[in-house]
Design an enzyme around this catalytic site. Structure first.
Site, PDB file in Angstrom:
ATOM      1  N   GLY A 176      56.279  66.927  16.372  1.00  0.00           N
ATOM      2  CA  GLY A 176      55.909  65.592  16.826  1.00  0.00           C
ATOM      3  C   GLY A 176      55.462  64.705  15.681  1.00  0.00           C
ATOM      4  O   GLY A 176      55.821  64.914  14.505  1.00  0.00           O
ATOM      5  N   THR A 184      58.032  66.943  21.475  1.00  0.00           N
ATOM      6  CA  THR A 184      56.717  66.884  22.108  1.00  0.00           C
ATOM      7  C   THR A 184      56.870  66.619  23.594  1.00  0.00           C
ATOM      8  O   THR A 184      57.750  65.840  24.005  1.00  0.00           O
ATOM      9  CB  THR A 184      55.756  65.812  21.530  1.00  0.00           C
ATOM     10  OG1 THR A 184      54.610  65.728  22.386  1.00  0.00           O
ATOM     11  CG2 THR A 184      56.355  64.435  21.434  1.00  0.00           C
ATOM     12  N   ILE A 185      56.031  67.266  24.374  1.00  0.00           N
ATOM     13  CA  ILE A 185      56.048  66.967  25.815  1.00  0.00           C
ATOM     14  C   ILE A 185      55.545  65.546  26.052  1.00  0.00           C
ATOM     15  O   ILE A 185      55.826  64.954  27.076  1.00  0.00           O
ATOM     16  CB  ILE A 185      55.191  67.958  26.638  1.00  0.00           C
ATOM     17  CG1 ILE A 185      53.705  67.893  26.269  1.00  0.00           C
ATOM     18  CG2 ILE A 185      55.723  69.372  26.542  1.00  0.00           C
ATOM     19  CD1 ILE A 185      52.792  68.550  27.290  1.00  0.00           C
ATOM     20  N   ASP A 186      54.801  64.987  25.089  1.00  0.00           N
ATOM     21  CA  ASP A 186      54.174  63.676  25.295  1.00  0.00           C
ATOM     22  C   ASP A 186      55.180  62.518  25.222  1.00  0.00           C
ATOM     23  O   ASP A 186      54.878  61.416  25.680  1.00  0.00           O
ATOM     24  CB  ASP A 186      53.078  63.434  24.242  1.00  0.00           C
ATOM     25  CG  ASP A 186      52.038  64.537  24.231  1.00  0.00           C
ATOM     26  OD1 ASP A 186      51.922  65.244  25.244  1.00  0.00           O
ATOM     27  OD2 ASP A 186      51.346  64.697  23.211  1.00  0.00           O
ATOM     28  N   ARG A 206      43.692  64.926  52.617  1.00  0.00           N
ATOM     29  CA  ARG A 206      42.896  64.860  51.375  1.00  0.00           C
ATOM     30  C   ARG A 206      43.539  63.938  50.340  1.00  0.00           C
ATOM     31  O   ARG A 206      44.736  63.638  50.414  1.00  0.00           O
ATOM     32  CB  ARG A 206      42.793  66.259  50.747  1.00  0.00           C
ATOM     33  CG  ARG A 206      41.829  67.160  51.466  1.00  0.00           C
ATOM     34  CD  ARG A 206      41.897  68.553  50.893  1.00  0.00           C
ATOM     35  NE  ARG A 206      40.797  69.366  51.401  1.00  0.00           N
ATOM     36  CZ  ARG A 206      40.766  70.691  51.370  1.00  0.00           C
ATOM     37  NH1 ARG A 206      41.765  71.371  50.848  1.00  0.00           N
ATOM     38  NH2 ARG A 206      39.728  71.342  51.842  1.00  0.00           N
ATOM     39  N   ARG A 215      48.528  63.053  26.000  1.00  0.00           N
ATOM     40  CA  ARG A 215      47.648  62.475  24.989  1.00  0.00           C
ATOM     41  C   ARG A 215      47.475  60.974  25.183  1.00  0.00           C
ATOM     42  O   ARG A 215      47.106  60.562  26.270  1.00  0.00           O
ATOM     43  CB  ARG A 215      48.138  62.813  23.586  1.00  0.00           C
ATOM     44  CG  ARG A 215      46.921  63.204  22.723  1.00  0.00           C
ATOM     45  CD  ARG A 215      47.287  63.379  21.303  1.00  0.00           C
ATOM     46  NE  ARG A 215      47.954  64.620  21.045  1.00  0.00           N
ATOM     47  CZ  ARG A 215      47.388  65.733  20.597  1.00  0.00           C
ATOM     48  NH1 ARG A 215      46.102  65.764  20.364  1.00  0.00           N
ATOM     49  NH2 ARG A 215      48.087  66.802  20.359  1.00  0.00           N
ATOM     50  N   GLU A 264      45.834  62.482  31.067  1.00  0.00           N
ATOM     51  CA  GLU A 264      44.587  62.927  30.420  1.00  0.00           C
ATOM     52  C   GLU A 264      43.963  61.825  29.548  1.00  0.00           C
ATOM     53  O   GLU A 264      42.762  61.817  29.313  1.00  0.00           O
ATOM     54  CB  GLU A 264      44.833  64.185  29.588  1.00  0.00           C
ATOM     55  CG  GLU A 264      45.820  63.974  28.432  1.00  0.00           C
ATOM     56  CD  GLU A 264      46.081  65.223  27.609  1.00  0.00           C
ATOM     57  OE1 GLU A 264      45.467  66.271  27.866  1.00  0.00           O
ATOM     58  OE2 GLU A 264      46.918  65.133  26.679  1.00  0.00           O
ATOM     59  N   ARG A 290      40.512  66.563  45.850  1.00  0.00           N
ATOM     60  CA  ARG A 290      40.624  67.789  45.037  1.00  0.00           C
ATOM     61  C   ARG A 290      41.403  67.466  43.764  1.00  0.00           C
ATOM     62  O   ARG A 290      42.416  66.772  43.821  1.00  0.00           O
ATOM     63  CB  ARG A 290      41.373  68.874  45.793  1.00  0.00           C
ATOM     64  CG  ARG A 290      40.678  69.372  47.041  1.00  0.00           C
ATOM     65  CD  ARG A 290      39.523  70.313  46.696  1.00  0.00           C
ATOM     66  NE  ARG A 290      39.004  70.952  47.879  1.00  0.00           N
ATOM     67  CZ  ARG A 290      38.018  70.455  48.636  1.00  0.00           C
ATOM     68  NH1 ARG A 290      37.475  69.287  48.331  1.00  0.00           N
ATOM     69  NH2 ARG A 290      37.593  71.110  49.699  1.00  0.00           N
ATOM     70  N   GLN A 315      52.845  72.823  31.598  1.00  0.00           N
ATOM     71  CA  GLN A 315      53.807  71.793  31.187  1.00  0.00           C
ATOM     72  C   GLN A 315      54.547  72.166  29.906  1.00  0.00           C
ATOM     73  O   GLN A 315      55.552  71.551  29.561  1.00  0.00           O
ATOM     74  CB  GLN A 315      53.076  70.445  30.977  1.00  0.00           C
ATOM     75  CG  GLN A 315      52.550  69.871  32.273  1.00  0.00           C
ATOM     76  CD  GLN A 315      51.387  68.895  32.060  1.00  0.00           C
ATOM     77  OE1 GLN A 315      51.572  67.712  32.076  1.00  0.00           O
ATOM     78  NE2 GLN A 315      50.177  69.427  31.872  1.00  0.00           N
TER      79      GLN A 315
END
Ligand code: F6P
Length: 381
Positions: free
Chosen positions: A118, A141-143, A178, A187, A238, A284, A292
Site C-alpha cells: 500500500g 490494500t483492502i482500504d 434491533r 483506515r 473505523e 448491537r 476482511q
C-alpha cells in the site's frame, strides 16, 4: 537482459497477494527469468532472506492462486529508511538501513524488485528508486486508498466479506427489531464501508470523508420505524467521526518511526450505544476485523491480481522502473512512483499510511456517494 527478480509483499495482508506472486512468477518463467521471494517484506531485504519461487510441481508458487495470506510473509514494521533496532540492553535506536539493503540487492544480483503493498510500501519503493534501485510497485490494500489507481487488489474481497456479514446481520436484526451496527476497516478512507453498504442494503453508512451528526442518524432510524421498519442496519467505517469530534482509537501500535502507529477501532460500539439510547431500539455492534483480510480472494481479485502481476513483469521486461502498476479508466497502465507519493516527498521521513500521506479518499462527486444518496442510504449528514 533480466536474469533474476525479487518479489516482496509488505504491509497488512490481503486476499490476492499470492495471485500476484503467481502471475509474476509465471510471466517470468515464460521469459526464462528466475524469481525469488523476499521473505517478510522489506525485512527480508535486510536479512538477505530470499527463497526461490517456481510453479513447478514441487515449487513454492505452485497451486497458490486461491490461497489467502502471503506465501512469502509480509511485514508491518519495516521502514528500512528509519529502521527500529532493539539493542541487547533493551534500548531502541532508529537507523537508515537502506544502503545495506541496496548492497544486498547488488550482491544477490537482483535486476528488479517488485513491491506489493500500500501507500507506505510504495513510499519506501519510491525512496529506493531515488537511490537507483530498479523497482516496480503493485498496489495492494483492502482500504483501496492508494493514490493514482482506481482499485487496489484485496479490496473487492474485503467488500464481499463485509457484504456477506451485512446479509447475515439483516436477518437477525429484522427478527429481533434491533439496530445492527457493523464496524468495518478502511483506515482514513470509507471505500469498504460505502461500497459494502450499497452491496449489503444497509440503511446508514458513516464514513471518514463525511463527519456525521448522530441526531440525523437517529432520525433516519425513527423514520423507518414510522413506516413499520423496526430494525436498521448501520455500517460504520473505523475512521468515521462525529462532526467536530475526533477519531476513535483502540491503541497505539509500536511499528517504528515513520509509519502510522494509530490502531483505529471502537467507533461501532460508540455509535450502537448512542443509537440505542436515542431511539429506544436495542442495538448491537459487530466488529468485522481481520475477516476482511483473510481467506481466498474473490474471482474479481484473482483476475485483478493476475492482471497486475503480469503487467508488473511486462514493465520490467521493457525496462520501465520506478513505477506503480495502476488501473486507469478501467485499463492497466503505470505511473511514476513520484506521483503516487504526492507531496510526501522527503526520503524516509514519513513512510506513509499516515493522515499526511497521499491517500485516495472518496470525493463528494463520486458515483458511490450519489448512488447511496439516491437509494436513501443516510450518510450521517
Ligand atoms: O491497512 C489495512 C488495515 O487492515 C486497515 O484497514 C486497518 O486499520 C489496519 O490495517 C489494521 O492494522 P493491523 O494489522 O496492524 O492491526
Amino acid at each position: 537482459m533480466l536474469k533474476k527478480v525479487g518479489i516482496l509483499a509488505n504491509g497488512g495482508d490481503v486476499s490476492g497477494f499470492n495471485a500476484v506472486i503467481r502471475a509474476i512468477v509465471k510471466t517470468a518463467e515464460n521469459h526464462g527469468i528466475e524469481c525469488y521471494g523476499i521473505v517478510d517484506g522489506y525485512n527480508g531485504l535486510l536479512k538477505k532472506n530470499f527463497e526461490i519461487l517456481t510453479t513447478a510441481a514441487n515449487g513454492e508458487a505452485n497451486g497458490i492462486l486461491p490461497k489467502g495470506g502471503s506465501i512469502i510473509g509480509s511485514s508491518t514494521n519495516a521502514n528500512l529508511f528509519n529502521y527500529k533496532i532493539v539493542n541487547e540492553d533493551g534500548s531502541v535506536q532508529y537507523r537508515d538501513m537502506s544502503d545495506q539493503a541496496i548492497q544486498n540487492i547488488k550482491d544477490f544480483g537482483f535486476d528488479c524488485i517488485f513491491t506489493l503493498g500500500g501507500d507506505g510500501t510504495q513510499k519506501s519503493a519510491r525512496d529506493f528508486a531515488t537511490k537507483g534501485v530498479n523497482i516496480i510497485g503493485v498496489p495492494k490494500t483492502i482500504d483501496n486508498d492508494v493514490a493514482c489507481t482506481e482499485i487496489t487488489f484485496g479490496y473487492n474481497t474485503a467488500v464481499s466479506v463485509a457484504m456477506e456479514a451485512l446479509d447475515r446481520l439483516h436477518t437477525t436484526g429484522a427478527t429481533h427489531h434491533r439496530i445492527m451496527v457493523l464496524e468495518v476497516m478502511g483506515r482514513y478512507a470509507g471505500w469498504i464501508a460505502l461500497e459494502s453498504a450499497i452491496a449489503g442494503g444497509a440503511d446508514i453508512a458513516l464514513i471518514p470523508e463525511i463527519p456525521y451528526d448522530i441526531k440525523l442518524v437517529a432520525e433516519k432510524i425513527e423514520s423507518r420505524k414510522r413506516i413499520g421498519k423496526n430494525f436498521s442496519v448501520v455500517v460504520v467505517a473505523e475512521g468515521a467521526m462525529p462532526k467536530g469530534g475526533t477519531l476513535t482509537v483502540m491503541n497505539q501500535r509500536d511499528n517504528g518511526n515513520g509509519v502510522d502507529n494509530t490502531k483505529l477501532g471502537g467507533i461501532g460500539q460508540v455509535v450502537a450505544q448512542q443509537l440505542q439510547e436515542m431511539t429506544g431500539l436495542e442495538a448491537r455492534n459487530t466488529t468485522l476485523g481481520y475477516m476482511q483480510r483473510g481467506g481466498t480472494p474473490t474471482a474479481f481479485d484473482r483476475v485483478l491480481s493476475t492482471k497486475y502481476g503480469t503487467k508488473a513483469m511486462e514493465l520490467a521486461l521493457e525496462g520501465k522502473f520506478g513505477v506503480l502498476t495502476i488501473i486507469k479508466n478501467g485499463k492497466l497502465d503505470c505511473i511514476s512512483l513520484e506521483d503516487v507519493v504526492g507531496n510526501n516527498k522527503q526520503i524516509g521521513a514519513v513512510s506513509g499510511n499516515t493522515q499526511e500521506s497521499n491517500l485516495r479518499k472518496i470525493t463528494m462527486d463520486d458515483d458511490l456517494i450519489k448512488t447511496a444518496r439516491n437509494i436513501g442510504i443516510n450518510l450521517g449528514d
